[in-house]
Design a protein around this motif. Structure first.
Motif, PDB file in Angstrom:
ATOM      1  N   PRO A   1       8.125  48.119 -16.962  1.00  0.00           N
ATOM      2  CA  PRO A   1       7.231  49.184 -17.749  1.00  0.00           C
ATOM      3  C   PRO A   1       6.175  49.360 -16.997  1.00  0.00           C
ATOM      4  CG  PRO A   1       7.425  47.465 -19.393  1.00  0.00           C
ATOM      5  CD  PRO A   1       8.394  47.165 -18.410  1.00  0.00           C
ATOM      6  N   GLY A   2       5.181  48.417 -16.861  1.00  0.00           N
ATOM      7  CA  GLY A   2       4.044  48.349 -16.164  1.00  0.00           C
ATOM      8  C   GLY A   2       3.963  48.829 -14.605  1.00  0.00           C
ATOM      9  N   VAL A   3       5.042  49.035 -13.841  1.00  0.00           N
ATOM     10  CA  VAL A   3       4.867  49.215 -12.510  1.00  0.00           C
ATOM     11  C   VAL A   3       4.659  50.826 -12.239  1.00  0.00           C
ATOM     12  CG1 VAL A   3       6.259  49.031 -10.415  1.00  0.00           C
ATOM     13  CG2 VAL A   3       6.437  47.090 -11.893  1.00  0.00           C
ATOM     14  N   SER A   4       3.774  51.160 -11.274  1.00  0.00           N
ATOM     15  CA  SER A   4       3.536  52.369 -11.118  1.00  0.00           C
ATOM     16  C   SER A   4       4.573  52.972 -10.065  1.00  0.00           C
ATOM     17  CB  SER A   4       1.997  52.726 -10.504  1.00  0.00           C
ATOM     18  OG  SER A   4       2.072  51.893  -9.139  1.00  0.00           O
ATOM     19  N   GLU A   5       4.692  54.312 -10.123  1.00  0.00           N
ATOM     20  CA  GLU A   5       5.760  54.905  -9.326  1.00  0.00           C
ATOM     21  C   GLU A   5       5.834  54.547  -7.880  1.00  0.00           C
ATOM     22  OE1 GLU A   5       9.215  57.170  -9.338  1.00  0.00           O
ATOM     23  OE2 GLU A   5       7.874  56.994 -11.105  1.00  0.00           O
ATOM     24  N   ASP A   6       4.493  54.519  -7.359  1.00  0.00           N
ATOM     25  CA  ASP A   6       4.548  54.203  -5.736  1.00  0.00           C
ATOM     26  C   ASP A   6       4.689  52.707  -5.486  1.00  0.00           C
ATOM     27  OD1 ASP A   6       2.040  53.271  -7.082  1.00  0.00           O
ATOM     28  OD2 ASP A   6       1.013  53.609  -5.234  1.00  0.00           O
ATOM     29  N   ARG A   7       4.848  51.837  -6.375  1.00  0.00           N
ATOM     30  CA  ARG A   7       5.252  50.419  -6.218  1.00  0.00           C
ATOM     31  C   ARG A   7       6.664  49.937  -6.444  1.00  0.00           C
ATOM     32  NH1 ARG A   7       1.668  46.615  -4.396  1.00  0.00           N
ATOM     33  NH2 ARG A   7       2.639  45.126  -5.810  1.00  0.00           N
ATOM     34  N   ILE A   8       7.343  50.959  -6.953  1.00  0.00           N
ATOM     35  CA  ILE A   8       8.980  50.974  -7.015  1.00  0.00           C
ATOM     36  C   ILE A   8       9.676  50.610  -5.870  1.00  0.00           C
ATOM     37  CG2 ILE A   8      10.942  51.641  -8.010  1.00  0.00           C
ATOM     38  CD1 ILE A   8       9.367  53.203 -10.070  1.00  0.00           C
ATOM     39  N   PRO A   9      10.301  49.844  -5.395  1.00  0.00           N
ATOM     40  CA  PRO A   9      10.968  49.438  -4.320  1.00  0.00           C
ATOM     41  C   PRO A   9      11.968  50.393  -3.832  1.00  0.00           C
ATOM     42  CG  PRO A   9      11.043  47.377  -5.674  1.00  0.00           C
ATOM     43  CD  PRO A   9      10.763  48.464  -6.316  1.00  0.00           C
ATOM     44  N   ALA A  10      12.429  50.865  -2.635  1.00  0.00           N
ATOM     45  CA  ALA A  10      13.094  52.090  -2.348  1.00  0.00           C
ATOM     46  C   ALA A  10      14.671  51.855  -2.675  1.00  0.00           C
ATOM     47  CB  ALA A  10      12.934  52.164  -0.927  1.00  0.00           C
ATOM     48  N   ARG A  11      15.001  50.561  -2.858  1.00  0.00           N
ATOM     49  CA  ARG A  11      16.372  50.350  -3.186  1.00  0.00           C
ATOM     50  C   ARG A  11      16.760  50.687  -4.655  1.00  0.00           C
ATOM     51  NH1 ARG A  11      14.106  45.315  -2.518  1.00  0.00           N
ATOM     52  NH2 ARG A  11      14.144  44.095  -4.585  1.00  0.00           N
ATOM     53  N   TYR A  12      15.742  50.780  -5.390  1.00  0.00           N
ATOM     54  CA  TYR A  12      15.830  51.463  -6.937  1.00  0.00           C
ATOM     55  C   TYR A  12      15.867  52.879  -6.965  1.00  0.00           C
ATOM     56  CZ  TYR A  12      15.578  46.466  -8.233  1.00  0.00           C
ATOM     57  OH  TYR A  12      15.664  45.168  -8.351  1.00  0.00           O
ATOM     58  N   LYS A  13      15.587  53.646  -5.847  1.00  0.00           N
ATOM     59  CA  LYS A  13      15.620  55.019  -5.977  1.00  0.00           C
ATOM     60  C   LYS A  13      16.634  55.713  -5.130  1.00  0.00           C
ATOM     61  CE  LYS A  13      10.514  54.822  -5.568  1.00  0.00           C
ATOM     62  NZ  LYS A  13       9.356  55.387  -4.719  1.00  0.00           N
ATOM     63  N   ILE A  14      17.884  55.087  -5.368  1.00  0.00           N
ATOM     64  CA  ILE A  14      19.162  55.786  -4.878  1.00  0.00           C
ATOM     65  C   ILE A  14      19.996  56.082  -5.995  1.00  0.00           C
ATOM     66  CG2 ILE A  14      18.971  54.081  -2.633  1.00  0.00           C
ATOM     67  CD1 ILE A  14      21.041  52.540  -3.859  1.00  0.00           C
ATOM     68  N   SER A  15      20.878  56.794  -5.895  1.00  0.00           N
ATOM     69  CA  SER A  15      21.849  57.134  -6.721  1.00  0.00           C
ATOM     70  C   SER A  15      22.780  55.963  -7.086  1.00  0.00           C
ATOM     71  CB  SER A  15      22.667  58.468  -6.455  1.00  0.00           C
ATOM     72  OG  SER A  15      23.582  58.285  -5.272  1.00  0.00           O
ATOM     73  N   LEU A  16      23.429  56.257  -8.219  1.00  0.00           N
ATOM     74  CA  LEU A  16      24.378  55.279  -8.829  1.00  0.00           C
ATOM     75  C   LEU A  16      25.631  55.272  -7.803  1.00  0.00           C
ATOM     76  CD1 LEU A  16      25.481  53.164 -10.752  1.00  0.00           C
ATOM     77  CD2 LEU A  16      26.371  55.114 -12.139  1.00  0.00           C
ATOM     78  N   TRP A  17      26.081  56.489  -7.371  1.00  0.00           N
ATOM     79  CA  TRP A  17      27.264  56.483  -6.238  1.00  0.00           C
ATOM     80  C   TRP A  17      26.873  55.791  -5.164  1.00  0.00           C
ATOM     81  CZ3 TRP A  17      32.199  56.563  -5.915  1.00  0.00           C
ATOM     82  CH2 TRP A  17      32.527  57.039  -4.747  1.00  0.00           C
ATOM     83  N   THR A  18      25.697  55.942  -4.525  1.00  0.00           N
ATOM     84  CA  THR A  18      25.300  55.399  -3.066  1.00  0.00           C
ATOM     85  C   THR A  18      25.174  53.761  -3.510  1.00  0.00           C
ATOM     86  OG1 THR A  18      24.020  57.331  -2.435  1.00  0.00           O
ATOM     87  CG2 THR A  18      23.744  55.326  -1.642  1.00  0.00           C
ATOM     88  N   GLY A  19      24.873  53.488  -4.648  1.00  0.00           N
ATOM     89  CA  GLY A  19      24.691  52.139  -4.918  1.00  0.00           C
ATOM     90  C   GLY A  19      25.965  51.410  -5.208  1.00  0.00           C
ATOM     91  N   ILE A  20      27.049  52.132  -5.365  1.00  0.00           N
ATOM     92  CA  ILE A  20      28.407  51.517  -5.344  1.00  0.00           C
ATOM     93  C   ILE A  20      29.120  51.567  -4.084  1.00  0.00           C
ATOM     94  CG2 ILE A  20      30.733  52.042  -6.236  1.00  0.00           C
ATOM     95  CD1 ILE A  20      29.461  53.072  -8.942  1.00  0.00           C
ATOM     96  N   LYS A  21      28.855  52.616  -3.496  1.00  0.00           N
ATOM     97  CA  LYS A  21      29.420  53.092  -2.151  1.00  0.00           C
ATOM     98  C   LYS A  21      28.992  51.997  -1.037  1.00  0.00           C
ATOM     99  CE  LYS A  21      28.434  56.649  -0.069  1.00  0.00           C
ATOM    100  NZ  LYS A  21      28.317  57.730   0.424  1.00  0.00           N
TER     101      LYS A  21
END
Length: 71
Positions: free
Chosen positions: A13-33
Motif C-alpha cells: 500500500p505504501g508504494v507510489s505509482e511511479d515505483r510500481i514495476p512494469a510487470r505488474y501493469k499488464i492485463s491478466l490475459w497477458t499474464g497468463i499468455k
C-alpha cells in the motif's frame, strides 16, 4: 486498473505509482499468455522434427522466422 495491479497495490500500500514495476501493469490475459507461449516456444517447438511445422509454430508464437511469403 488491472487485476494484477490491484493485487500489487493491496499487498504494497505504501508504494507510489511511479515505483510500481512494469510487470505488474499488464492485463491478466497477458499474464497468463506469456508464460505459456514462452514454455511452448522453448520446450515443445525445438523438439518438432519437421522444419515446416516448427517454423509455423514459431510464427504462431510471434517470431519473425522463415522469410519469404507468409501465405
Amino acid at each position: 486498473m488491472g487485476l494484477i495491479l490491484m493485487c500489487y497495490k493491496w499487498r504494497h500500500p505504501g508504494v507510489s505509482e511511479d515505483r510500481i514495476p512494469a510487470r505488474y501493469k499488464i492485463s491478466l490475459w497477458t499474464g497468463i499468455k506469456k508464460p505459456i507461449r514462452k514454455w511452448f516456444s522453448a520446450v515443445v517447438v525445438p523438439k518438432i522434427p519437421f522444419t515446416n511445422l516448427r517454423v509455423a509454430c514459431y510464427r504462431l508464437c510471434g517470431y519473425k522466422i522463415g522469410g519469404g511469403a507468409l501465405l
